[in-house]
Design a protein around this motif. Structure first.
Motif, PDB file in Angstrom:
ATOM      1  N   SER A  17       0.463 -54.708  -6.370  1.00 35.56           N
ATOM      2  CA  SER A  17       1.670 -55.504  -6.150  1.00 35.56           C
ATOM      3  C   SER A  17       1.380 -57.011  -6.143  1.00 35.56           C
ATOM      4  O   SER A  17       2.315 -57.806  -6.155  1.00 35.56           O
ATOM      5  CB  SER A  17       2.354 -55.091  -4.843  1.00 35.56           C
ATOM      6  N   ASN A  18       0.110 -57.379  -6.145  1.00 31.36           N
ATOM      7  CA  ASN A  18      -0.274 -58.801  -6.159  1.00 31.36           C
ATOM      8  C   ASN A  18      -1.289 -59.086  -7.258  1.00 31.36           C
ATOM      9  O   ASN A  18      -2.191 -59.904  -7.077  1.00 31.36           O
ATOM     10  CB  ASN A  18      -0.851 -59.198  -4.796  1.00 31.36           C
ATOM     11  N   LYS A  19      -1.132 -58.429  -8.398  1.00 32.19           N
ATOM     12  CA  LYS A  19      -2.135 -58.529  -9.457  1.00 32.19           C
ATOM     13  C   LYS A  19      -2.244 -59.927 -10.063  1.00 32.19           C
ATOM     14  O   LYS A  19      -3.237 -60.246 -10.688  1.00 32.19           O
ATOM     15  CB  LYS A  19      -1.882 -57.485 -10.541  1.00 32.19           C
ATOM     16  N   LYS A  20      -1.261 -60.757  -9.836  1.00 34.45           N
ATOM     17  CA  LYS A  20      -1.328 -62.140 -10.304  1.00 34.45           C
ATOM     18  C   LYS A  20      -2.371 -62.943  -9.512  1.00 34.45           C
ATOM     19  O   LYS A  20      -2.895 -63.935  -9.997  1.00 34.45           O
ATOM     20  CB  LYS A  20       0.050 -62.774 -10.151  1.00 34.45           C
ATOM     21  N   TYR A  21      -2.679 -62.479  -8.304  1.00 34.13           N
ATOM     22  CA  TYR A  21      -3.576 -63.194  -7.412  1.00 34.13           C
ATOM     23  C   TYR A  21      -4.892 -62.459  -7.166  1.00 34.13           C
ATOM     24  O   TYR A  21      -5.910 -63.098  -6.923  1.00 34.13           O
ATOM     25  CB  TYR A  21      -2.890 -63.445  -6.064  1.00 34.13           C
ATOM     26  N   ILE A  22      -4.862 -61.128  -7.175  1.00 40.00           N
ATOM     27  CA  ILE A  22      -6.040 -60.324  -6.871  1.00 40.00           C
ATOM     28  C   ILE A  22      -6.691 -59.852  -8.164  1.00 40.00           C
ATOM     29  O   ILE A  22      -6.069 -59.162  -8.972  1.00 40.00           O
ATOM     30  CB  ILE A  22      -5.684 -59.119  -5.982  1.00 40.00           C
ATOM     31  N   LYS A  23      -7.935 -60.228  -8.337  1.00 44.42           N
ATOM     32  CA  LYS A  23      -8.672 -59.904  -9.555  1.00 44.42           C
ATOM     33  C   LYS A  23      -9.263 -58.499  -9.515  1.00 44.42           C
ATOM     34  O   LYS A  23      -9.222 -57.776 -10.499  1.00 44.42           O
ATOM     35  CB  LYS A  23      -9.788 -60.932  -9.748  1.00 44.42           C
ATOM     36  N   ASP A  24      -9.818 -58.109  -8.356  1.00 41.02           N
ATOM     37  CA  ASP A  24     -10.499 -56.814  -8.275  1.00 41.02           C
ATOM     38  C   ASP A  24     -10.583 -56.358  -6.827  1.00 41.02           C
ATOM     39  O   ASP A  24     -10.551 -57.169  -5.901  1.00 41.02           O
ATOM     40  CB  ASP A  24     -11.913 -56.939  -8.854  1.00 41.02           C
ATOM     41  N   VAL A  25     -10.681 -55.047  -6.652  1.00 36.50           N
ATOM     42  CA  VAL A  25     -10.916 -54.441  -5.345  1.00 36.50           C
ATOM     43  C   VAL A  25     -12.177 -53.591  -5.473  1.00 36.50           C
ATOM     44  O   VAL A  25     -12.296 -52.797  -6.402  1.00 36.50           O
ATOM     45  CB  VAL A  25      -9.730 -53.545  -4.911  1.00 36.50           C
ATOM     46  N   ARG A  26     -13.091 -53.790  -4.544  1.00 33.23           N
ATOM     47  CA  ARG A  26     -14.301 -52.980  -4.508  1.00 33.23           C
ATOM     48  C   ARG A  26     -14.382 -52.330  -3.142  1.00 33.23           C
ATOM     49  O   ARG A  26     -14.078 -52.967  -2.133  1.00 33.23           O
ATOM     50  CB  ARG A  26     -15.540 -53.849  -4.742  1.00 33.23           C
ATOM     51  N   ILE A  27     -14.799 -51.071  -3.137  1.00 34.03           N
ATOM     52  CA  ILE A  27     -14.885 -50.358  -1.863  1.00 34.03           C
ATOM     53  C   ILE A  27     -16.046 -49.374  -1.893  1.00 34.03           C
ATOM     54  O   ILE A  27     -16.293 -48.719  -2.912  1.00 34.03           O
ATOM     55  CB  ILE A  27     -13.551 -49.653  -1.534  1.00 34.03           C
ATOM     56  N   CYS A  28     -16.754 -49.318  -0.792  1.00 33.96           N
ATOM     57  CA  CYS A  28     -17.835 -48.354  -0.606  1.00 33.96           C
ATOM     58  C   CYS A  28     -17.727 -47.864   0.835  1.00 33.96           C
ATOM     59  O   CYS A  28     -17.998 -48.625   1.778  1.00 33.96           O
ATOM     60  CB  CYS A  28     -19.193 -49.010  -0.865  1.00 33.96           C
TER      61      CYS A  28
END
Length: 102
Positions: A17-28
């Motif tokens: 919903s905020n792809k204009k501002y958020i480039k990537d999500v990483r999770i471990c």
């Protein structure tokens, strides 16, 4: 549902919903990172960080590596309700900063 899967799903929704501002999500596991675009909106990640702190959500800033990122590292004993609350606060913080950018 595993807590890490819940965190992954909620962060994916926030990123989508905020792809204009958020480039990537990483999770471990329960460690998660939101990477923001640095060239489009100067200090966006830092403003989200400050707004999150004001709302009671403690994040860690990282401006090394690929781009400005905010890192979430909850304790392993975090509850599902606490994950939901943290993601709600993060989403609200992002939207608050977006309103000031536009």
């Amino acid at each position: 549902m595993k807590k890490s899967n819940l965190l992954r799903e909620l962060l994916a929704e926030i990123a989508k919903s905020n792809k204009k501002y958020i480039k990537d999500v990483r999770i471990c596991g329960l460690i998660a990172s939101l990477e923001f675009y640095q060239d489009k909106h100067k200090d966006f990640a830092n403003n989200v960080y400050k707004t999150s702190l004001d709302k009671g959500l403690v994040l860690r800033k990282s401006f090394d590596g690929l781009g400005p990122s905010l890192i979430l590292k909850p304790p392993l004993i975090v509850s599902v309700a606490e994950i939901n609350r943290a993601m709600k606060l993060l989403s609200e913080s992002i939207h608050t900063v977006i309103e000031t950018v536009q």
